[in-house]
Design an enzyme around this catalytic site. Structure first.
Site, short mmCIF file in Angstrom:
data_model
loop_
_atom_site.label_atom_id
_atom_site.label_comp_id
_atom_site.label_asym_id
_atom_site.label_seq_id
_atom_site.Cartn_x
_atom_site.Cartn_y
_atom_site.Cartn_z
N ASN A 46 0.73 -1.18 0.01
CA ASN A 46 0.11 0.02 0.07
C ASN A 46 0.91 1.21 -0.23
OD1 ASN A 46 0.57 -0.84 2.66
ND2 ASN A 46 -1.22 0.42 3.46
N GLU A 48 0.25 5.20 0.75
CA GLU A 48 -0.62 6.23 1.06
C GLU A 48 -0.17 7.60 0.36
OE1 GLU A 48 -0.98 5.52 5.45
OE2 GLU A 48 -2.07 3.73 4.96
N CYS A 57 -4.08 0.68 -2.70
CA CYS A 57 -3.99 -0.48 -1.70
C CYS A 57 -3.04 -1.45 -2.37
CB CYS A 57 -5.11 -1.17 -1.97
SG CYS A 57 -6.66 -0.58 -0.99
N GLU A 59 -2.96 -4.69 -3.21
CA GLU A 59 -3.55 -5.58 -3.88
C GLU A 59 -3.59 -4.74 -5.56
OE1 GLU A 59 -4.64 -4.76 -1.05
OE2 GLU A 59 -5.84 -6.36 -0.25
N CYS A 91 -10.09 -4.72 0.13
CA CYS A 91 -11.37 -3.81 0.15
C CYS A 91 -12.30 -4.06 -1.38
CB CYS A 91 -11.00 -2.42 -0.01
SG CYS A 91 -10.32 -1.66 -1.53
N CYS A 94 -10.52 -3.21 -4.48
CA CYS A 94 -9.67 -4.03 -5.04
C CYS A 94 -10.19 -5.47 -5.45
CB CYS A 94 -8.51 -4.41 -3.74
SG CYS A 94 -7.58 -2.96 -3.87
N1 THU Z 1 -5.52 -1.50 2.59
C1 THU Z 1 -4.86 -2.36 1.59
O1 THU Z 1 -3.70 -1.94 1.06
N2 THU Z 1 -5.64 -3.38 1.10
C2 THU Z 1 -6.53 -3.63 1.56
O2 THU Z 1 -7.15 -4.53 1.22
C3 THU Z 1 -7.18 -2.96 2.81
C4 THU Z 1 -6.64 -1.77 3.20
C5 THU Z 1 -4.63 -0.43 3.01
C6 THU Z 1 -4.93 0.99 2.55
C7 THU Z 1 -4.46 2.09 3.76
O3 THU Z 1 -3.20 2.31 3.23
C8 THU Z 1 -4.39 1.03 4.88
O4 THU Z 1 -4.32 -0.32 4.29
C9 THU Z 1 -5.61 1.28 5.95
O5 THU Z 1 -6.72 1.21 5.32
#
Ligand code: THU
Length: 136
Positions: A46, A48, A57, A59, A91, A94
């Site tokens: 991920n 941000e 994300c 994925e 999520c 994704c």
């Molecule tokens: N996140 C992912 O990378 N994948 C997921 O399936 C769920 C959430 C990340 C997004 C954000 O950077 C952190 O996790 C918290 O939500």
């Protein structure tokens, strides 16, 4: 068919990918590893952003890595969330993007520092629609 050994290796790769996470806001690292149909593995973490909504994300990062290298079919996925004890599934956004390049029967494993869940793409996104648009 993806063997348990392949899923174990994919999950280990997802865990390694989580170490590259850029998550200064949530402090929640995620790593994903995708097995392409030619046996290549693509991973992502991920990433941000201070505007929060632009966060990518792990994925989707992994999918884009593979597609950018010319792969369009992925046969297995592993997701690691080392900052959670329990498993955290992908999520909704994704799930939709993954379903573009994965068959419903493709195995998916996701887990934190404890037990992992083994499921399939189709179980994560049931009643998937709009496939006819991709065929044209
Ligand atoms: N996140 C992912 O990378 N994948 C997921 O399936 C769920 C959430 C990340 C997004 C954000 O950077 C952190 O996790 C918290 O939500």
């Amino acid at each position: 068919m993806t063997s348990q050994e392949q899923m174990d290796a994919l999950f280990a790769e997802a865990r390694r990918a989580a170490d590259a996470a850029y998550a200064p806001y949530s402090h929640f690292r995620v790593g994903a590893a995708l097995l392409a149909d030619d046996g290549t593995v693509f991973s992502g973490c991920n990433v941000e952003n201070r505007s929060y909504g632009l966060t990518i994300c792990a994925e989707r990062n992994a999918v884009l890595q593979g597609v950018a290298k010319g792969r369009r079919a992925f046969t297995a996925l592993a997701i690691s969330t080392p900052d959670s004890a329990g498993p955290v599934g992908p999520c909704g956004a994704c799930r939709q993007v993954l379903s573009e390049f994965m068959a419903p029967g493709a195995p998916v494993r996701f887990g934190g520092s404890g037990e992992a869940v083994d499921t399939t793409m189709g179980a994560l996104l049931p009643y998937d629609s709009l496939h006819e648009l991709a065929d044209s």
